[in-house]
Design an enzyme around this catalytic site. Structure first.
Site, PDB file in Angstrom:
ATOM      1  N   HIS A   1      18.330 -16.608 -13.973  1.00  8.78           N
ATOM      2  CA  HIS A   1      18.537 -15.169 -14.165  1.00  8.78           C
ATOM      3  C   HIS A   1      17.393 -14.408 -13.521  1.00  8.78           C
ATOM      4  O   HIS A   1      16.225 -14.734 -13.742  1.00  8.78           O
ATOM      5  CB  HIS A   1      18.607 -14.823 -15.650  1.00  8.78           C
TER       6      HIS A   1
ATOM      7  N   ARG B   1      21.941   2.308 -24.061  1.00  6.30           N
ATOM      8  CA  ARG B   1      20.542   2.353 -23.601  1.00  6.30           C
ATOM      9  C   ARG B   1      20.436   3.058 -22.255  1.00  6.30           C
ATOM     10  O   ARG B   1      19.498   3.814 -22.000  1.00  6.30           O
ATOM     11  CB  ARG B   1      19.993   0.924 -23.479  1.00  6.30           C
TER      12      ARG B   1
ATOM     13  N   SER C   1      19.117  -8.561 -24.822  1.00  3.59           N
ATOM     14  CA  SER C   1      20.281  -8.305 -23.984  1.00  3.59           C
ATOM     15  C   SER C   1      20.516  -9.481 -23.029  1.00  3.59           C
ATOM     16  O   SER C   1      21.623 -10.035 -22.949  1.00  3.59           O
ATOM     17  CB  SER C   1      20.033  -7.006 -23.210  1.00  3.59           C
TER      18      SER C   1
ATOM     19  N   LYS D   1      23.361 -13.092 -23.581  1.00  5.06           N
ATOM     20  CA  LYS D   1      24.385 -13.463 -22.592  1.00  5.06           C
ATOM     21  C   LYS D   1      24.126 -14.858 -22.037  1.00  5.06           C
ATOM     22  O   LYS D   1      25.038 -15.652 -21.852  1.00  5.06           O
ATOM     23  CB  LYS D   1      24.403 -12.438 -21.461  1.00  5.06           C
TER      24      LYS D   1
HETATM   25  N1  URA Z   1      19.714  -6.893 -17.577  1.00  6.63           N
HETATM   26  C1  URA Z   1      20.370  -7.016 -18.751  1.00  6.63           C
HETATM   27  O1  URA Z   1      21.364  -7.716 -18.840  1.00  6.63           O
HETATM   28  N2  URA Z   1      19.892  -6.363 -19.812  1.00  6.63           N
HETATM   29  C2  URA Z   1      18.794  -5.589 -19.761  1.00  6.63           C
HETATM   30  O2  URA Z   1      18.425  -5.037 -20.764  1.00  6.63           O
HETATM   31  C3  URA Z   1      18.123  -5.466 -18.530  1.00  6.63           C
HETATM   32  C4  URA Z   1      18.607  -6.137 -17.443  1.00  6.63           C
END
Ligand code: URA
Length: 439
Positions: free
Chosen positions: A82, A168, A183, A187
């Site tokens: 990521h 946000r 966040s 995921k």
């Molecule tokens: N990418 C995300 O998925 N969430 C965030 O808060 C910032 C970048």
């Protein structure tokens, strides 16, 4: 639960219990907690932060708000990467097929462009026909079949994050380390991974430009992943100039293909291979970095990595001809070369300005429903530290029309500074893992 009392407690620096976090998230997803109360709570978190046990409860609650990939039928350790986002950062396009071609399954879930940064999904969708909206069950089947998949966040994955992220975005609460961590990690943990490699960008083009903030984010994510049984390693990498030459969706796909042929720009290959080393090591596929490099070079030299990309594109409905014929990718009708206005040393190539210019050219979004022009962007060969002559070509702008060319040339003039010296960051600034992170 009286939500106003919880907001007041957080506002005053207090702590919410795991049960309170769970109830809040349930209430939010079910529509019982309105956006205005959640927005107030987010702002309180922005200022007060979260204690580790609160961050854990928030991450777990967001993860539990949805479904997840189920890859337990695949014996080999699964790994993903990521990135916190950059300009010209097309490493995901190389890493999924490259690492999969070394025998390590990669279920990759990516995002769209955000602010001035590009998004992997937008790049993939520059490939005619490519679908990123596979169902979770189709994604699982594809990983079993060809060892990799590249999809977006589906409605079933962490729906609480999807709503919170949108909130946000419009309430000035994006740049909170615990909120970013919850966040991203909710995921990533939904991908059923054994290991995760984080590319945390630092430098002027990163969301968190300062090294200490980037380090804090990396350490927070490592602690969150490791506590949930996912080996998590982070590389802090330079985003004080664009990565590689190509900036813009179709142009980046073309450069990623060149990279998988072994013909990518040196900086792109250095960062890609450093991340790939970490992915192979974290998956326990190799004993050390030397073995990782050998495997990766062999995958590229033999054509296996490129062949895996072809399979991936084909499996997701894209036109596999793009792998051999970049002309099959969308092409911008107009282009112009930007030349050095003076002799000297390239002292800066400002990534933020380039990212903003791609949006101005139509290659990124100003609002969520903007349609992207995949063909536009830049090929910037100038790198900080390079000595240039007056009139030397430094970059090319690719645009839809003459007005776009003018916009691009102006942006290049603002982004590229010729001076007497340069002090770029090292491409890989720092490595952090459980044993090195102070968490
Ligand atoms: N990418 C995300 O998925 N969430 C965030 O808060 C910032 C970048």
């Amino acid at each position: 639960m009286v939500v106003a009392r919880l907001i007041e407690r957080k506002r005053d620096g207090g702590t919410l219990s795991p049960e309170e976090w769970a109830e809040l998230l349930d209430g939010y997803v079910a529509g019982r907690v309105p956006d205005y109360q959640m927005a107030a709570l987010l702002m309180a978190i922005m200022w007060r932060g979260l204690r580790p046990e609160e961050l854990a409860a928030l991450t777990d609650g967001m993860l539990a708000s949805g479904d997840r990939l189920r890859l337990d039928g695949i014996a080999a350790p699964k790994v993903d990467k990521h990135s916190t986002g950059g300009v010209g950062d097309k490493t995901s396009l190389l890493l999924a097929p490259l690492v999969a071609s070394c025998g390590v399954p990669v279920p990759m879930m990516s995002g769209r462009g955000l602010g001035h940064t590009g998004g992997t999904l937008d790049k993939l969708e520059a490939i005619p026909g490519f679908r990123t909206d596979l169902s979770l069950r189709d994604a699982e089947a594809q990983v079993a079949r060809i060892g990799c998949v590249m999809i977006g966040q589906t409605p079933e994955i962490a729906p609480a994050d999807k709503r919170l992220y949108a909130l946000r975005d419009v309430t000035g609460t994006v740049e909170s380390i615990p909120l970013i961590c919850a966040s991203i990690m909710s995921k990533k943990l939904a991908e059923d991974l054994d290991a995760l490699v984080l590319d945390v960008k630092t430098g002027s083009g990163a969301f968190l430009p300062e090294l200490d903030r980037a380090t804090e984010l990396a350490e927070t994510m490592i602690a969150t992943g490791e506590a949930r049984g996912c080996r998590t390693v982070a590389l802090l990498t330079a985003m004080d100039r664009p990565l590689g030459h190509a900036c813009g969706n179709a142009l980046e796909v073309e450069e990623a293909i060149a990279g998988l042929r072994g013909e990518g720009p040196a900086d792109l290959m250095e960062v890609t291979l450093a991340l790939a080393d970490e992915m192979l090591l974290a998956a326990r596929a190799v004993p050390d970095v030397g073995a990782a490099r050998e495997l990766l070079h062999a995958a590229i030299a033999s054509g296996r990595a490129l062949e895996r990309l072809r399979q991936l594109v084909d499996a997701q409905g894209g036109n596999p001809a793009i792998v051999d014929d970049p002309g099959a990718l969308p092409q911008a009708p107009e282009s112009a070369v930007y030349e050095a206005p003076a002799a000297g040393v390239v002292s800066r190539v400002e990534p933020r300005r380039i990212g903003q210019a791609i949006i101005e050219l139509g290659g990124g979004r100003r609002t969520t429903d903007d349609v992207i022009d995949p063909a536009v962007g830049f090929a910037i060969t100038a790198k900080p530290g390079e000595v240039v002559e007056r009139g030397q070509p430094l970059a090319t702008v690719h645009a839809r029309d003459a007005a776009g060319v003018a916009v691009g040339l102006r942006a290049l003039a603002e982004a590229i500074t010729i001076g007497e010296s340069a002090a770029p960051l090292p491409l890989v600034v720092r490595r952090l893992a459980r044993e090195t992170a102070s968490c």
